[in-house]
Design a protein around this motif. Sequence first.
Motif, PDB file in Angstrom:
ATOM      1  N   ASN A 182     -37.082  15.896  28.511  1.00 29.29           N
ATOM      2  CA  ASN A 182     -37.683  16.448  27.716  1.00 29.29           C
ATOM      3  C   ASN A 182     -37.290  15.118  25.660  1.00 29.29           C
ATOM      4  O   ASN A 182     -37.412  15.072  25.301  1.00 29.29           O
ATOM      5  N   SER A 183     -36.419  15.979  25.652  1.00 35.06           N
ATOM      6  CA  SER A 183     -35.595  15.008  24.705  1.00 35.06           C
ATOM      7  C   SER A 183     -33.915  15.742  24.752  1.00 35.06           C
ATOM      8  O   SER A 183     -33.630  15.427  25.930  1.00 35.06           O
ATOM      9  N   GLY A 184     -33.306  14.906  24.035  1.00 33.21           N
ATOM     10  CA  GLY A 184     -31.470  14.335  23.378  1.00 33.21           C
ATOM     11  C   GLY A 184     -31.506  13.582  23.764  1.00 33.21           C
ATOM     12  O   GLY A 184     -32.167  11.800  23.941  1.00 33.21           O
ATOM     13  N   GLN A 185     -30.306  12.231  23.628  1.00 37.67           N
ATOM     14  CA  GLN A 185     -29.970  11.461  24.054  1.00 37.67           C
ATOM     15  C   GLN A 185     -29.018  10.853  25.059  1.00 37.67           C
ATOM     16  O   GLN A 185     -28.226  11.632  24.892  1.00 37.67           O
ATOM     17  N   ILE A 186     -28.585  10.039  25.170  1.00 36.93           N
ATOM     18  CA  ILE A 186     -27.986   9.793  27.017  1.00 36.93           C
ATOM     19  C   ILE A 186     -26.829   8.243  26.438  1.00 36.93           C
ATOM     20  O   ILE A 186     -27.811   7.212  26.230  1.00 36.93           O
ATOM     21  N   LEU A 187     -25.620   7.969  26.103  1.00 39.43           N
ATOM     22  CA  LEU A 187     -24.788   7.273  25.593  1.00 39.43           C
ATOM     23  C   LEU A 187     -23.471   6.346  26.498  1.00 39.43           C
ATOM     24  O   LEU A 187     -23.610   7.162  27.002  1.00 39.43           O
ATOM     25  N   LEU A 188     -24.422   5.688  27.468  1.00 38.78           N
ATOM     26  CA  LEU A 188     -23.009   4.558  28.343  1.00 38.78           C
ATOM     27  C   LEU A 188     -23.018   3.828  27.014  1.00 38.78           C
ATOM     28  O   LEU A 188     -23.277   2.916  26.612  1.00 38.78           O
ATOM     29  N   GLU A 189     -20.891   4.271  27.065  1.00 40.30           N
ATOM     30  CA  GLU A 189     -19.886   2.578  26.178  1.00 40.30           C
ATOM     31  C   GLU A 189     -20.980   2.723  24.972  1.00 40.30           C
ATOM     32  O   GLU A 189     -20.958   1.132  24.720  1.00 40.30           O
ATOM     33  N   GLY A 190     -21.096   2.981  24.691  1.00 44.99           N
ATOM     34  CA  GLY A 190     -21.790   3.348  23.221  1.00 44.99           C
ATOM     35  C   GLY A 190     -22.885   2.908  22.712  1.00 44.99           C
ATOM     36  O   GLY A 190     -24.000   3.357  21.778  1.00 44.99           O
ATOM     37  N   ARG A 191     -23.711   2.666  23.737  1.00 42.95           N
ATOM     38  CA  ARG A 191     -25.355   2.295  24.061  1.00 42.95           C
ATOM     39  C   ARG A 191     -26.294   3.115  24.077  1.00 42.95           C
ATOM     40  O   ARG A 191     -25.792   3.493  25.711  1.00 42.95           O
ATOM     41  N   GLU A 192     -27.390   3.540  23.602  1.00 41.15           N
ATOM     42  CA  GLU A 192     -28.280   4.466  24.395  1.00 41.15           C
ATOM     43  C   GLU A 192     -29.017   4.199  25.363  1.00 41.15           C
ATOM     44  O   GLU A 192     -29.737   2.557  25.342  1.00 41.15           O
ATOM     45  N   VAL A 193     -28.732   4.861  26.406  1.00 44.03           N
ATOM     46  CA  VAL A 193     -30.035   4.108  27.657  1.00 44.03           C
ATOM     47  C   VAL A 193     -30.609   6.118  28.129  1.00 44.03           C
ATOM     48  O   VAL A 193     -30.681   6.492  27.754  1.00 44.03           O
ATOM     49  N   SER A 194     -31.855   5.170  28.926  1.00 42.91           N
ATOM     50  CA  SER A 194     -32.573   6.222  28.970  1.00 42.91           C
ATOM     51  C   SER A 194     -33.450   5.420  30.477  1.00 42.91           C
ATOM     52  O   SER A 194     -34.873   4.945  30.531  1.00 42.91           O
ATOM     53  N   PHE A 195     -32.396   5.866  31.964  1.00 47.81           N
ATOM     54  CA  PHE A 195     -33.328   5.310  33.229  1.00 47.81           C
ATOM     55  C   PHE A 195     -34.519   5.575  33.535  1.00 47.81           C
ATOM     56  O   PHE A 195     -34.619   6.971  33.274  1.00 47.81           O
ATOM     57  N   ARG A 196     -35.729   4.971  33.608  1.00 50.78           N
ATOM     58  CA  ARG A 196     -36.836   5.390  34.675  1.00 50.78           C
ATOM     59  C   ARG A 196     -36.361   5.083  35.478  1.00 50.78           C
ATOM     60  O   ARG A 196     -37.645   5.759  36.470  1.00 50.78           O
ATOM     61  N   SER A 197     -35.908   4.791  36.967  1.00 53.18           N
ATOM     62  CA  SER A 197     -35.649   5.558  38.089  1.00 53.18           C
ATOM     63  C   SER A 197     -33.922   5.539  38.588  1.00 53.18           C
ATOM     64  O   SER A 197     -33.185   4.796  37.728  1.00 53.18           O
ATOM     65  N   SER A 198     -33.776   5.611  39.752  1.00 52.21           N
ATOM     66  CA  SER A 198     -32.260   5.226  40.504  1.00 52.21           C
ATOM     67  C   SER A 198     -32.245   3.725  40.276  1.00 52.21           C
ATOM     68  O   SER A 198     -30.869   3.687  40.275  1.00 52.21           O
ATOM     69  N   ARG A 199     -32.929   3.313  40.867  1.00 51.80           N
ATOM     70  CA  ARG A 199     -32.780   1.719  41.063  1.00 51.80           C
ATOM     71  C   ARG A 199     -31.787   1.210  39.288  1.00 51.80           C
ATOM     72  O   ARG A 199     -30.364  -0.186  39.438  1.00 51.80           O
ATOM     73  N   GLU A 200     -32.462   1.746  38.264  1.00 54.92           N
ATOM     74  CA  GLU A 200     -31.746   1.155  37.376  1.00 54.92           C
ATOM     75  C   GLU A 200     -30.722   1.932  36.885  1.00 54.92           C
ATOM     76  O   GLU A 200     -30.092   1.000  36.411  1.00 54.92           O
ATOM     77  N   ALA A 201     -30.552   2.566  37.029  1.00 59.36           N
ATOM     78  CA  ALA A 201     -29.314   3.329  36.781  1.00 59.36           C
ATOM     79  C   ALA A 201     -28.108   2.742  37.363  1.00 59.36           C
ATOM     80  O   ALA A 201     -27.319   2.198  37.135  1.00 59.36           O
ATOM     81  N   LEU A 202     -28.860   2.301  38.364  1.00 59.93           N
ATOM     82  CA  LEU A 202     -27.329   2.224  39.569  1.00 59.93           C
ATOM     83  C   LEU A 202     -26.781   0.213  38.777  1.00 59.93           C
ATOM     84  O   LEU A 202     -25.882   0.252  38.891  1.00 59.93           O
ATOM     85  N   GLU A 203     -27.842  -0.741  38.195  1.00 59.87           N
ATOM     86  CA  GLU A 203     -27.981  -1.329  37.701  1.00 59.87           C
ATOM     87  C   GLU A 203     -27.355  -1.817  36.594  1.00 59.87           C
ATOM     88  O   GLU A 203     -26.417  -3.017  36.073  1.00 59.87           O
ATOM     89  N   ASN A 204     -27.244  -0.707  35.747  1.00 55.64           N
ATOM     90  CA  ASN A 204     -26.636  -0.392  34.799  1.00 55.64           C
ATOM     91  C   ASN A 204     -24.856   0.935  34.860  1.00 55.64           C
ATOM     92  O   ASN A 204     -24.890   0.913  34.101  1.00 55.64           O
ATOM     93  N   GLY A 205     -25.012   0.821  36.560  1.00 52.98           N
ATOM     94  CA  GLY A 205     -23.098   1.137  37.266  1.00 52.98           C
ATOM     95  C   GLY A 205     -23.187   2.745  36.616  1.00 52.98           C
ATOM     96  O   GLY A 205     -22.086   3.110  36.071  1.00 52.98           O
ATOM     97  N   VAL A 206     -24.737   2.917  37.031  1.00 52.11           N
ATOM     98  CA  VAL A 206     -24.319   4.818  37.031  1.00 52.11           C
ATOM     99  C   VAL A 206     -24.710   5.264  38.727  1.00 52.11           C
ATOM    100  O   VAL A 206     -26.082   5.381  39.016  1.00 52.11           O
ATOM    101  N   ALA A 207     -23.650   5.287  39.450  1.00 59.37           N
ATOM    102  CA  ALA A 207     -24.254   5.998  40.716  1.00 59.37           C
ATOM    103  C   ALA A 207     -23.887   7.351  41.040  1.00 59.37           C
ATOM    104  O   ALA A 207     -23.335   8.139  40.663  1.00 59.37           O
ATOM    105  N   MET A 208     -24.675   7.962  42.112  1.00 64.02           N
ATOM    106  CA  MET A 208     -24.531   9.231  42.245  1.00 64.02           C
ATOM    107  C   MET A 208     -24.621   9.454  44.041  1.00 64.02           C
ATOM    108  O   MET A 208     -25.365   8.898  44.602  1.00 64.02           O
TER     109      MET A 208
END
Length: 506
Positions: free
Chosen positions: A66-92
């Motif tokens: 709902n609010s807040g920031q997520i920074l990945l290597e200093g770049r703000e990100v807000s993934f809309r799907s798990s696929r987008e997260a995986l393509e940007n180097g975040v896996a779960m």
Amino acid sequence: MAKAEQNRQDSVLLQMIDINKEFPGVKALDRVSLTIRKGTVHSLMGENGAGKSTLMKCLFGIYQKNSGQILLEGREVSFRSSREALENGVAMVHQELNQALRRNVMDNIWLGRYPMLAGVIVDEKKMYRDTKAIFEQLGINVEPRRVMSSLPVSTRQMVEIAKAVSYHAKVIVFDEPTSSLTEKEVGHLFGIIRMLRDAGTGIIYISHKMEEILRISDEVTIMRDGRHIATKPAADLTMDQIIKMMVGRELSSRFPPKTNKPGEVLLEVRNLSGMYNQVSDVSFQARRGEILGFAGLDGSGRTQVLELIFGARARKGGIVKFNGKTIRNNTPGESIKNGFGLLTEERRASGIFGILSVRDNTVIASLKKHIRLGFILSGSSAKKDVDWSIRALNIKTSSQEVKMRLLSGGNQQKVIMGRWLLTGPEALLLDEPTRGIDVGAKYEIYQLIINMASEGKTVIMVSSEMSELLGVCDRIAVMSGGRLAGVVDAKETTQEEIMTYASKYV
């Protein structure tokens, strides 16, 4: 000092700052912050419903904050799907596996990104080679063409870890990765995690197992009720300190005092064999008021024994006697009528109905109690039973109408436990009853198990946690290679003796 602080800042890989997340009637996250550094293992701890998995799902794009920031290597990100997260180097690696069970192992790893020949044909040879290369790197011994459904849960878990590694992720989240692993497999997993950490990957590790946290972590963050409580170096923490911060109170003992007194034989199993599994010629007795544990390595047949008794698997042979009478238990429905209940190992696959409410999930095995005039469901009767279950098991839910899928894994487990308690079973079969449950809730489950046994019921309990079997059970039956290798007294045995039996027929 300034240089050291600068190096510390440069090592920051991921920052989650003041993350808020609300569901209808529930504030799941309240300004939670988390910092992950390169080449470290950062553990995330808290009771069920504390917000750990919700925070990670906000990172991974499954939920939208709902609010807040997520920074990945200093770049703000807000993934809309798990696929987008995986393509940007975040896996779960999720606690509840969501795999294509009818497809083979390599299909599951490369699904959605198959290597192609001429852009139109899947390059099976390359997919096989790449899968083998990852498995060799991680020390995983699995044939890539094996169908997923033919593998035990622990092996499927290792395949999921290999899939995460295949994305060359900068950050990997492990959510309760050892909940279905044996001690040997846990050691293998930790070797993989250390290898990834040494290569610069940031590891987020979620677990309720204190020993694991102190063994593998560099830093620990503790959450409670959707809030950040503390972040400290693992080396500065003790088990008691972690528990106190997690539950907000002292917890003097991990196991309640034993008040049950085993009596006469209630259940007798003779020469039990499975039609389509390796269980062969298993015989044992369980007494009224007894807690009988089942130990063994993964794939030893522990789970299959419970399912054969309950009629969830076809029997090749064997006799089940209950209260002195031979019973058939050919189907789960027949077993419930005969006074049995079964809590399954994989709650997502065979336990919960995610789209139904907490109320529906709780009363679904005892509907006949709430039927009026032969076909009308009494809402007030069902509500009363569900209210009891929520109170007795301390289930965290805003109402009975909340969808089951919105509860944390541990609270889902408690709902299923309540479901079987409401059927009034004389024999309760529990397969990994505290899997994915925090230390405070585990104590409550242990107390319920002991209370049931004290009332004269028989409890048979499969667990991968040796300390749990030794702390709760009266006797422990040890399976090995589909056969019963031995039965030991929980007060007099040792972990070494149990492991010796577990390796007898391997």
